[in-house]
Design an enzyme around this catalytic site. Structure first.
Site, PDB file in Angstrom:
ATOM      1  N   LYS A 134      -3.097   8.359   2.978  1.00 37.29           N
ATOM      2  CA  LYS A 134      -4.327   8.197   3.777  1.00 37.29           C
ATOM      3  C   LYS A 134      -4.141   8.728   5.210  1.00 37.29           C
ATOM      4  O   LYS A 134      -5.079   9.269   5.794  1.00 37.29           O
ATOM      5  CB  LYS A 134      -4.775   6.733   3.805  1.00 37.29           C
ATOM      6  CG  LYS A 134      -5.296   6.205   2.456  1.00 37.29           C
ATOM      7  CD  LYS A 134      -6.473   6.971   1.898  1.00 37.29           C
ATOM      8  CE  LYS A 134      -7.139   6.263   0.733  1.00 37.29           C
ATOM      9  NZ  LYS A 134      -8.149   7.105   0.059  1.00 37.29           N
ATOM     10  N   TYR A 144       0.850  -1.211   0.000  1.00 34.92           N
ATOM     11  CA  TYR A 144       0.000   0.000   0.000  1.00 34.92           C
ATOM     12  C   TYR A 144       0.886   1.262   0.000  1.00 34.92           C
ATOM     13  O   TYR A 144       0.526   2.304  -0.514  1.00 34.92           O
ATOM     14  CB  TYR A 144      -0.954  -0.022   1.195  1.00 34.92           C
ATOM     15  CG  TYR A 144      -2.169   0.882   1.019  1.00 34.92           C
ATOM     16  CD1 TYR A 144      -3.007   0.740  -0.077  1.00 34.92           C
ATOM     17  CD2 TYR A 144      -2.471   1.858   1.962  1.00 34.92           C
ATOM     18  CE1 TYR A 144      -4.115   1.563  -0.239  1.00 34.92           C
ATOM     19  CE2 TYR A 144      -3.585   2.679   1.816  1.00 34.92           C
ATOM     20  CZ  TYR A 144      -4.399   2.528   0.706  1.00 34.92           C
ATOM     21  OH  TYR A 144      -5.493   3.342   0.556  1.00 34.92           O
TER      22      TYR A 144
HETATM   23  P1  NAD Z   1     -12.753   3.208  -7.891  1.00 40.87           P
HETATM   24  O1  NAD Z   1     -11.601   2.906  -8.803  1.00 40.87           O
HETATM   25  O2  NAD Z   1     -14.076   2.703  -8.274  1.00 40.87           O
HETATM   26  O3  NAD Z   1     -12.855   4.786  -7.630  1.00 40.87           O
HETATM   27  C1  NAD Z   1     -11.741   5.637  -7.635  1.00 40.87           C
HETATM   28  C2  NAD Z   1     -12.164   6.926  -8.311  1.00 40.87           C
HETATM   29  O4  NAD Z   1     -11.082   7.885  -8.232  1.00 40.87           O
HETATM   30  C3  NAD Z   1     -12.475   6.754  -9.820  1.00 40.87           C
HETATM   31  O5  NAD Z   1     -13.746   7.257 -10.126  1.00 40.87           O
HETATM   32  C4  NAD Z   1     -11.395   7.578 -10.492  1.00 40.87           C
HETATM   33  O6  NAD Z   1     -11.782   8.220 -11.697  1.00 40.87           O
HETATM   34  C5  NAD Z   1     -11.150   8.634  -9.416  1.00 40.87           C
HETATM   35  N1  NAD Z   1      -9.943   9.412  -9.695  1.00 40.87           N
HETATM   36  C6  NAD Z   1      -8.645   8.993  -9.777  1.00 40.87           C
HETATM   37  N2  NAD Z   1      -7.866  10.034 -10.165  1.00 40.87           N
HETATM   38  C7  NAD Z   1      -8.684  11.115 -10.332  1.00 40.87           C
HETATM   39  C8  NAD Z   1      -8.480  12.455 -10.751  1.00 40.87           C
HETATM   40  N3  NAD Z   1      -7.258  12.914 -11.099  1.00 40.87           N
HETATM   41  N4  NAD Z   1      -9.554  13.291 -10.815  1.00 40.87           N
HETATM   42  C9  NAD Z   1     -10.784  12.849 -10.487  1.00 40.87           C
HETATM   43  N5  NAD Z   1     -11.048  11.578 -10.111  1.00 40.87           N
HETATM   44  C10 NAD Z   1     -10.001  10.724 -10.034  1.00 40.87           C
HETATM   45  O7  NAD Z   1     -12.277   2.610  -6.477  1.00 40.87           O
HETATM   46  P2  NAD Z   1     -12.892   2.686  -5.004  1.00 40.87           P
HETATM   47  O8  NAD Z   1     -12.322   1.528  -4.286  1.00 40.87           O
HETATM   48  O9  NAD Z   1     -14.349   2.900  -5.046  1.00 40.87           O
HETATM   49  O10 NAD Z   1     -12.164   4.004  -4.410  1.00 40.87           O
HETATM   50  C11 NAD Z   1     -12.865   5.079  -3.815  1.00 40.87           C
HETATM   51  C12 NAD Z   1     -12.143   5.523  -2.547  1.00 40.87           C
HETATM   52  O11 NAD Z   1     -12.261   4.494  -1.563  1.00 40.87           O
HETATM   53  C13 NAD Z   1     -10.653   5.792  -2.703  1.00 40.87           C
HETATM   54  O12 NAD Z   1     -10.294   6.920  -1.936  1.00 40.87           O
HETATM   55  C14 NAD Z   1     -10.026   4.547  -2.087  1.00 40.87           C
HETATM   56  O13 NAD Z   1      -8.731   4.817  -1.600  1.00 40.87           O
HETATM   57  C15 NAD Z   1     -11.000   4.299  -0.972  1.00 40.87           C
HETATM   58  N6  NAD Z   1     -10.947   2.956  -0.358  1.00 40.87           N
HETATM   59  C16 NAD Z   1     -11.018   1.836  -1.126  1.00 40.87           C
HETATM   60  C17 NAD Z   1     -10.961   0.581  -0.528  1.00 40.87           C
HETATM   61  C18 NAD Z   1     -11.009  -0.692  -1.338  1.00 40.87           C
HETATM   62  O14 NAD Z   1     -10.644  -1.758  -0.807  1.00 40.87           O
HETATM   63  N7  NAD Z   1     -11.474  -0.655  -2.596  1.00 40.87           N
HETATM   64  C19 NAD Z   1     -10.850   0.473   0.872  1.00 40.87           C
HETATM   65  C20 NAD Z   1     -10.790   1.648   1.636  1.00 40.87           C
HETATM   66  C21 NAD Z   1     -10.827   2.884   1.003  1.00 40.87           C
HETATM   67  C1  IMJ Z   2      -3.989  -0.958  -2.976  1.00 45.78           C
HETATM   68  C2  IMJ Z   2      -2.624  -1.255  -3.125  1.00 45.78           C
HETATM   69  C3  IMJ Z   2      -1.981  -2.196  -2.318  1.00 45.78           C
HETATM   70  C4  IMJ Z   2      -2.681  -2.871  -1.332  1.00 45.78           C
HETATM   71  C5  IMJ Z   2      -4.039  -2.577  -1.185  1.00 45.78           C
HETATM   72  C6  IMJ Z   2      -4.698  -1.637  -2.008  1.00 45.78           C
HETATM   73  N1  IMJ Z   2      -4.990  -3.091  -0.331  1.00 45.78           N
HETATM   74  C7  IMJ Z   2      -6.193  -2.513  -0.555  1.00 45.78           C
HETATM   75  C8  IMJ Z   2      -6.065  -1.597  -1.621  1.00 45.78           C
HETATM   76  C9  IMJ Z   2      -4.698  -4.123   0.679  1.00 45.78           C
HETATM   77  C10 IMJ Z   2      -7.442  -2.787   0.192  1.00 45.78           C
HETATM   78  C11 IMJ Z   2      -7.156  -0.745  -2.242  1.00 45.78           C
HETATM   79  N2  IMJ Z   2      -7.208   0.598  -1.636  1.00 45.78           N
HETATM   80  C12 IMJ Z   2      -7.587   0.674  -0.248  1.00 45.78           C
HETATM   81  C13 IMJ Z   2      -6.878   1.784  -2.300  1.00 45.78           C
HETATM   82  O1  IMJ Z   2      -6.992   2.845  -1.701  1.00 45.78           O
HETATM   83  C14 IMJ Z   2      -6.375   1.761  -3.676  1.00 45.78           C
HETATM   84  C15 IMJ Z   2      -5.865   2.872  -4.265  1.00 45.78           C
HETATM   85  C16 IMJ Z   2      -5.209   2.892  -5.549  1.00 45.78           C
HETATM   86  C17 IMJ Z   2      -5.206   1.824  -6.441  1.00 45.78           C
HETATM   87  C18 IMJ Z   2      -4.522   1.932  -7.647  1.00 45.78           C
HETATM   88  C19 IMJ Z   2      -4.428   0.785  -8.625  1.00 45.78           C
HETATM   89  C20 IMJ Z   2      -4.108   1.241 -10.030  1.00 45.78           C
HETATM   90  C21 IMJ Z   2      -3.175   2.420 -10.114  1.00 45.78           C
HETATM   91  N3  IMJ Z   2      -3.134   3.315  -9.089  1.00 45.78           N
HETATM   92  C22 IMJ Z   2      -3.849   3.146  -7.933  1.00 45.78           C
HETATM   93  N4  IMJ Z   2      -3.864   4.174  -7.057  1.00 45.78           N
HETATM   94  C23 IMJ Z   2      -4.539   4.067  -5.888  1.00 45.78           C
HETATM   95  O2  IMJ Z   2      -2.492   2.586 -11.127  1.00 45.78           O
END
Ligand code: NAD
Ligand code: IMJ
Length: 257
Positions: A164, A157
């Site tokens: 974060k 991560y």
């Molecule tokens: P997702 O890929 O569906 O959403 C990510 C969004 O970020 C996309 O709509 C993308 O277009 C947008 N984005 C990236 N760069 C951008 C830019 N320059 N301008 C505008 N938008 C931009 O994935 P998600 O998992 O729904 O992520 C949403 C949030 O939840 C993120 O902050 C992520 O870190 C957080 N989150 C995700 C998880 C997980 O396990 N998926 C867990 C905890 C927190």
């Molecule tokens: C992302 C990377 C490594 C470990 C991870 C994650 N774990 C989880 C996530 C354990 C749950 C997903 N997460 C919480 C995120 O916030 C992801 C953010 C993200 C993912 C990508 C993938 C593609 C890319 N850039 C990204 N930037 C942010 O090119």
């Protein structure tokens, strides 16, 4: 259909597709009577948004790349002229260079660090600032964090974990400043959930299995869980809560060995 968000204008940023956390929140907010405003990044995301919202049509959506000040500027001036007032904002945006989520943390480049901080943290500060001007009747701002990577170490991560941590600190600072205007600012710390942002992450299915086995609720988090939490934070039900990071992770963060 409930009425917890009836008459509230809520801006949703970060719907990429049907798996997006922002989409789960949008659906739950709509069910409570919210008037939704969306942003999208690029034409593909716009098409996906149009398909998802077919039954809500016509929708209100604006392009916004949060790395561009001018996009943020024109988004909020459009909302100001159309509605005058905003009640809620959902920031569900994060980005780091793929190489920085693969390599060792101490190899993070200056460029990669700045990129992750810009898109995942500064964007939150910038939109909170613009939103406050329109939240003249009070408001609620929420963002999404991952405590597994910000408060603890999650292998791979890396720079996103540091981003974060900074995002959670930004929530506290913004909450302190905006509290006097009855604008509340909180973060939802979600457990891992299979979205595009989790795709391609090595051993993500192992991570989901570990949570299922160890979390207090013996299961993973769903978009419905996150939607319910977001409705609570966006509505007056949470009127006494601000500056918090609320864990929606089936209890996993409280587990010790
Ligand atoms: P997702 O890929 O569906 O959403 C990510 C969004 O970020 C996309 O709509 C993308 O277009 C947008 N984005 C990236 N760069 C951008 C830019 N320059 N301008 C505008 N938008 C931009 O994935 P998600 O998992 O729904 O992520 C949403 C949030 O939840 C993120 O902050 C992520 O870190 C957080 N989150 C995700 C998880 C997980 O396990 N998926 C867990 C905890 C927190
Ligand atoms: C992302 C990377 C490594 C470990 C991870 C994650 N774990 C989880 C996530 C354990 C749950 C997903 N997460 C919480 C995120 O916030 C992801 C953010 C993200 C993912 C990508 C993938 C593609 C890319 N850039 C990204 N930037 C942010 O090119």
């Amino acid at each position: 259909m409930g009425e917890l968000l009836k008459g509230k204008n809520i801006l949703i940023m970060g719907v990429r597709n049907k798996w997006s956390i922002a989409w789960g929140i949008a659906r739950a907010a709509k069910e409570q009577g919210a008037n939704l405003i969306f942003t999208y990044l690029g034409e593909r995301e716009f098409q996906s948004l149009q398909k998802l919202t077919e039954d809500m049509a016509p929708i209100e959506a604006y392009p916004c790349d949060v790395s561009k000040d001018e996009d943020i500027e024109s988004l909020f001036s459009a909302i100001k002229s159309k509605h005058g007032v905003l009640h809620g904002l959902v920031h569900a945006i994060a980005f780091a260079k793929a190489e920085d989520l693969r390599d060792t943390f101490v190899n993070t480049s200056r460029d990669g660090f700045l990129m992750a901080m810009d898109i995942s943290v500064y964007s939150f500060i910038a939109v909170a600032n613009k939103a406050q001007e329109l939240m003249t009747e009070g408001g609620s701002i929420i963002t999404l964090t991952y405590g597994g990577g910000s408060a603890r170490v999650s292998p791979g991560y890396n720079v996103m974990g540091v981003a974060k941590s900074a995002l959670e600190a930004s929530v506290r600072y913004a909450a302190q400043e905006l509290g006097g205007e009855n604008i509340r600012v909180n973060a939802i710390s979600s457990g891992p959930i299979k979205t595009m942002s989790a795709k391609g992450i090595q051993s993500f299915s192992d991570i989901l299995s570990i949570v299922e086995e160890k979390a207090f609720l013996k299961r993973n988090i769903t978009l419905q869980d996150l939607g319910g939490a977001a409705v609570y934070l966006l509505s007056d039900l949470s009127s006494g809560m601000t500056g918090e990071t609320m864990y929606i992770d089936a209890g996993y963060n409280n587990m010790g060995v």
